[in-house]
Design a protein around this motif. Structure first.
Motif, PDB file in Angstrom:
ATOM      1  N   GLY A 112       0.797  -1.245   0.047  1.00  0.00           N
ATOM      2  CA  GLY A 112      -0.183   0.058   0.068  1.00  0.00           C
ATOM      3  C   GLY A 112       0.874   1.195   0.061  1.00  0.00           C
ATOM      4  N   GLU A 113       0.300   2.359  -0.303  1.00  0.00           N
ATOM      5  CA  GLU A 113       0.884   3.592  -0.351  1.00  0.00           C
ATOM      6  C   GLU A 113      -0.081   4.897  -0.278  1.00  0.00           C
ATOM      7  OE1 GLU A 113       3.075   3.910  -3.783  1.00  0.00           O
ATOM      8  OE2 GLU A 113       0.990   4.293  -5.230  1.00  0.00           O
ATOM      9  N   ILE A 114       0.409   5.872   0.430  1.00  0.00           N
ATOM     10  CA  ILE A 114      -0.253   7.346   0.424  1.00  0.00           C
ATOM     11  C   ILE A 114       0.340   8.214  -0.755  1.00  0.00           C
ATOM     12  CG2 ILE A 114      -0.785   9.341   1.648  1.00  0.00           C
ATOM     13  CD1 ILE A 114      -0.502   7.330   4.219  1.00  0.00           C
ATOM     14  N   VAL A 115      -0.656   8.719  -1.562  1.00  0.00           N
ATOM     15  CA  VAL A 115      -0.054   9.492  -2.708  1.00  0.00           C
ATOM     16  C   VAL A 115      -0.892  10.910  -2.492  1.00  0.00           C
ATOM     17  CG1 VAL A 115      -0.231   9.859  -5.341  1.00  0.00           C
ATOM     18  CG2 VAL A 115      -0.200   7.510  -4.106  1.00  0.00           C
ATOM     19  N   ILE A 116       0.155  11.747  -2.563  1.00  0.00           N
ATOM     20  CA  ILE A 116      -0.249  13.126  -2.589  1.00  0.00           C
ATOM     21  C   ILE A 116      -0.291  13.915  -3.962  1.00  0.00           C
ATOM     22  CG2 ILE A 116       0.060  15.513  -1.339  1.00  0.00           C
ATOM     23  CD1 ILE A 116       1.487  13.994   0.798  1.00  0.00           C
ATOM     24  N   ALA A 117      -1.495  14.080  -4.610  1.00  0.00           N
ATOM     25  CA  ALA A 117      -1.679  14.323  -5.984  1.00  0.00           C
ATOM     26  C   ALA A 117      -1.007  15.654  -6.234  1.00  0.00           C
ATOM     27  CB  ALA A 117      -3.005  14.492  -6.418  1.00  0.00           C
ATOM     28  N   GLY A 118      -0.431  15.998  -7.474  1.00  0.00           N
ATOM     29  CA  GLY A 118       0.017  17.259  -7.926  1.00  0.00           C
ATOM     30  C   GLY A 118       0.898  17.023  -9.027  1.00  0.00           C
ATOM     31  N   ALA A 119       1.461  18.082  -9.564  1.00  0.00           N
ATOM     32  CA  ALA A 119       2.244  18.343 -10.618  1.00  0.00           C
ATOM     33  C   ALA A 119       3.231  16.858 -10.695  1.00  0.00           C
ATOM     34  CB  ALA A 119       2.776  19.521 -11.257  1.00  0.00           C
ATOM     35  N   THR A 120       4.018  16.841  -9.639  1.00  0.00           N
ATOM     36  CA  THR A 120       4.817  15.906  -9.265  1.00  0.00           C
ATOM     37  C   THR A 120       4.282  15.179  -8.017  1.00  0.00           C
ATOM     38  OG1 THR A 120       6.924  16.949 -10.118  1.00  0.00           O
ATOM     39  CG2 THR A 120       7.399  15.193  -8.697  1.00  0.00           C
ATOM     40  N   PRO A 121       3.668  14.043  -8.135  1.00  0.00           N
ATOM     41  CA  PRO A 121       2.933  13.476  -6.881  1.00  0.00           C
ATOM     42  C   PRO A 121       4.001  13.066  -6.041  1.00  0.00           C
ATOM     43  CG  PRO A 121       1.930  12.655  -9.025  1.00  0.00           C
ATOM     44  CD  PRO A 121       3.150  13.472  -9.242  1.00  0.00           C
ATOM     45  N   ARG A 123       4.773  10.343  -3.176  1.00  0.00           N
ATOM     46  CA  ARG A 123       4.078   8.720  -2.629  1.00  0.00           C
ATOM     47  C   ARG A 123       5.016   8.525  -1.444  1.00  0.00           C
ATOM     48  NH1 ARG A 123       2.070   7.715  -7.750  1.00  0.00           N
ATOM     49  NH2 ARG A 123       1.301   5.612  -7.098  1.00  0.00           N
ATOM     50  N   LEU A 124       4.276   7.838  -0.427  1.00  0.00           N
ATOM     51  CA  LEU A 124       4.724   7.506   0.603  1.00  0.00           C
ATOM     52  C   LEU A 124       4.341   5.984   0.698  1.00  0.00           C
ATOM     53  CD1 LEU A 124       3.712  10.484   1.178  1.00  0.00           C
ATOM     54  CD2 LEU A 124       4.193   9.859   3.687  1.00  0.00           C
ATOM     55  N   GLY A 125       5.508   5.220   0.783  1.00  0.00           N
ATOM     56  CA  GLY A 125       5.312   3.723   0.544  1.00  0.00           C
ATOM     57  C   GLY A 125       6.660   2.978   0.559  1.00  0.00           C
ATOM     58  N   ALA A 126       6.607   1.770   0.249  1.00  0.00           N
ATOM     59  CA  ALA A 126       8.027   1.038   0.091  1.00  0.00           C
ATOM     60  C   ALA A 126       8.234   1.232  -1.174  1.00  0.00           C
ATOM     61  CB  ALA A 126       7.912  -0.447   0.407  1.00  0.00           C
ATOM     62  N   ASN A 127       9.726   1.289  -1.569  1.00  0.00           N
ATOM     63  CA  ASN A 127      10.255   1.538  -2.960  1.00  0.00           C
ATOM     64  C   ASN A 127      10.395  -0.023  -3.368  1.00  0.00           C
ATOM     65  OD1 ASN A 127      12.629   0.279  -1.538  1.00  0.00           O
ATOM     66  ND2 ASN A 127      13.509   2.292  -1.960  1.00  0.00           N
ATOM     67  N   THR A 128      11.105  -0.269  -4.650  1.00  0.00           N
ATOM     68  CA  THR A 128      11.233  -1.586  -5.182  1.00  0.00           C
ATOM     69  C   THR A 128      12.214  -2.474  -4.317  1.00  0.00           C
ATOM     70  OG1 THR A 128      13.074  -0.586  -6.434  1.00  0.00           O
ATOM     71  CG2 THR A 128      10.901  -0.632  -7.389  1.00  0.00           C
ATOM     72  N   ALA A 129      13.004  -1.825  -3.360  1.00  0.00           N
ATOM     73  CA  ALA A 129      13.746  -2.607  -2.554  1.00  0.00           C
ATOM     74  C   ALA A 129      13.060  -3.024  -1.194  1.00  0.00           C
ATOM     75  CB  ALA A 129      14.984  -1.970  -2.138  1.00  0.00           C
ATOM     76  N   GLY A 130      11.727  -2.608  -1.043  1.00  0.00           N
ATOM     77  CA  GLY A 130      10.949  -2.824   0.273  1.00  0.00           C
ATOM     78  C   GLY A 130      11.403  -1.777   1.208  1.00  0.00           C
ATOM     79  N   ILE A 131      12.008  -0.833   1.035  1.00  0.00           N
ATOM     80  CA  ILE A 131      12.349   0.032   2.168  1.00  0.00           C
ATOM     81  C   ILE A 131      11.291   0.978   1.851  1.00  0.00           C
ATOM     82  CG2 ILE A 131      14.003   1.883   2.693  1.00  0.00           C
ATOM     83  CD1 ILE A 131      16.205  -0.068   1.408  1.00  0.00           C
ATOM     84  N   ALA A 132      10.895   1.442   3.144  1.00  0.00           N
ATOM     85  CA  ALA A 132       9.923   2.685   3.240  1.00  0.00           C
ATOM     86  C   ALA A 132      10.438   3.976   2.865  1.00  0.00           C
ATOM     87  CB  ALA A 132       9.559   2.847   4.555  1.00  0.00           C
ATOM     88  N   ALA A 133       9.851   4.631   1.783  1.00  0.00           N
ATOM     89  CA  ALA A 133      10.331   5.667   1.162  1.00  0.00           C
ATOM     90  C   ALA A 133       9.369   6.910   0.840  1.00  0.00           C
ATOM     91  CB  ALA A 133      11.134   5.173   0.110  1.00  0.00           C
ATOM     92  N   ILE A 134       9.856   8.017   0.769  1.00  0.00           N
ATOM     93  CA  ILE A 134       8.927   9.124   0.031  1.00  0.00           C
ATOM     94  C   ILE A 134       9.216   9.431  -1.193  1.00  0.00           C
ATOM     95  CG2 ILE A 134       8.373  11.433   0.271  1.00  0.00           C
ATOM     96  CD1 ILE A 134       8.988  11.453   3.435  1.00  0.00           C
ATOM     97  N   GLY A 135       8.495   9.127  -2.085  1.00  0.00           N
ATOM     98  CA  GLY A 135       9.005   9.313  -3.629  1.00  0.00           C
ATOM     99  C   GLY A 135       8.446  10.629  -4.016  1.00  0.00           C
ATOM    100  N   LEU A 136       9.286  11.520  -4.821  1.00  0.00           N
ATOM    101  CA  LEU A 136       9.131  12.736  -5.513  1.00  0.00           C
ATOM    102  C   LEU A 136       9.354  12.521  -6.775  1.00  0.00           C
ATOM    103  CD1 LEU A 136      10.656  13.513  -2.464  1.00  0.00           C
ATOM    104  CD2 LEU A 136       9.370  15.564  -2.969  1.00  0.00           C
ATOM    105  N   GLY A 137       8.541  11.987  -7.972  1.00  0.00           N
ATOM    106  CA  GLY A 137       8.790  11.764  -9.080  1.00  0.00           C
ATOM    107  C   GLY A 137       9.899  10.685  -9.113  1.00  0.00           C
ATOM    108  N   ALA A 138      11.058  10.738  -9.828  1.00  0.00           N
ATOM    109  CA  ALA A 138      12.052   9.890 -10.012  1.00  0.00           C
ATOM    110  C   ALA A 138      12.953   9.913  -8.703  1.00  0.00           C
ATOM    111  CB  ALA A 138      12.863  10.047 -10.964  1.00  0.00           C
ATOM    112  N   ASP A 151      17.795  10.777  -2.283  1.00  0.00           N
ATOM    113  CA  ASP A 151      18.577  10.158  -4.008  1.00  0.00           C
ATOM    114  C   ASP A 151      17.577  10.657  -5.011  1.00  0.00           C
ATOM    115  OD1 ASP A 151      19.184   8.551  -6.063  1.00  0.00           O
ATOM    116  OD2 ASP A 151      18.704   6.558  -5.142  1.00  0.00           O
ATOM    117  N   PRO A 152      18.131  11.739  -5.788  1.00  0.00           N
ATOM    118  CA  PRO A 152      17.486  12.418  -6.844  1.00  0.00           C
ATOM    119  C   PRO A 152      17.105  11.283  -8.019  1.00  0.00           C
ATOM    120  CG  PRO A 152      19.748  12.881  -7.020  1.00  0.00           C
ATOM    121  CD  PRO A 152      19.614  12.121  -5.691  1.00  0.00           C
ATOM    122  N   GLY A 153      17.582   9.914  -7.994  1.00  0.00           N
ATOM    123  CA  GLY A 153      17.306   9.228  -8.945  1.00  0.00           C
ATOM    124  C   GLY A 153      18.321   8.916 -10.246  1.00  0.00           C
TER     125      GLY A 153
END
Length: 193
Positions: A112-121, A123-138, A151-153
């Protein structure tokens, strides 16, 4: 017309038959109230052991207690205060249009994850490695080594942790270039001009 004695026997016999029918029948099973009302004032005065159907409006002005399962297939509209004290499971879409206050813990389980909508959403959830993260685009901010990784990606990443601050993937300085970054003894990073 003058009746003969035998006629009275027929009349009384018919009356007794009708009286017996009234005494042994269940008239409520075939009752229809088109005007007026049926009032039940005793405690548990209305007991339904089969099923009941209301096709009009059911108005309850007192307390309604349901001990078994309550199934609602239509729209449920609640305009007053609502209190749910037991475990609650929602399998469909759940929307909140008003302000919400959370005083307890809110856990997002794996997947599961929490998504805050916007031009660059965000995302609060686990990344592909299973580590809890805050995603901002890439880009993402995640926990790691008792600290935080930014990590800017692509490009340089910054990590803080028990071993200090580390910067990864910095480009190499051109040959002959003079360093213009200085770290003071207090740990401050400054640019030498």
């Amino acid at each position: 017309m003058r009746r003969v004695p035998g006629d009275y026997e027929d009349v009384f016999g018919e009356i007794f038959d009708r009286l017996k029918t009234l005494e042994t029948t269940a008239p409520v099973g075939f009752t229809s109230i088109t005007r007026g009302a049926l009032r039940v004032a005793s405690a548990e005065g209305l007991i339904v052991e089969g099923s009941a159907r209301v096709s009009g409006t059911l108005i309850v002005s007192g307390e309604e207690t349901v001990d078994g399962q309550l199934t609602i297939t239509g729209t449920l509209i609640v305009s007053g205060n609502t209190e749910i004290s037991g475990p609650t499971t929602i399998t469909g879409t759940f929307g909140i249009d008003g302000n919400t206050t959370l005083t307890g813990n809110f856990t997002v389980s794996e997947g599961g994850e929490i998504v805050i909508a916007g031009a660059t959403p965000i995302r609060l959830g686990a990344n592909t490695a299973g580590i809890a993260a805050i995603g901002l685009g890439a880009s993402e901010i995640r926990g790691g080594d008792n600290g935080v990784v930014i990590d800017p990606g692509s490009g340089a990443a910054i990590a803080t942790g028990s071993s200090g601050v580390r910067i990864f993937l910095l480009p190499d300085a051109p040959a002959g270039a003079q360093p213009n970054v200085h770290i003071s003894s207090a740990g401050y990073l400054s640019v030498v001009r």
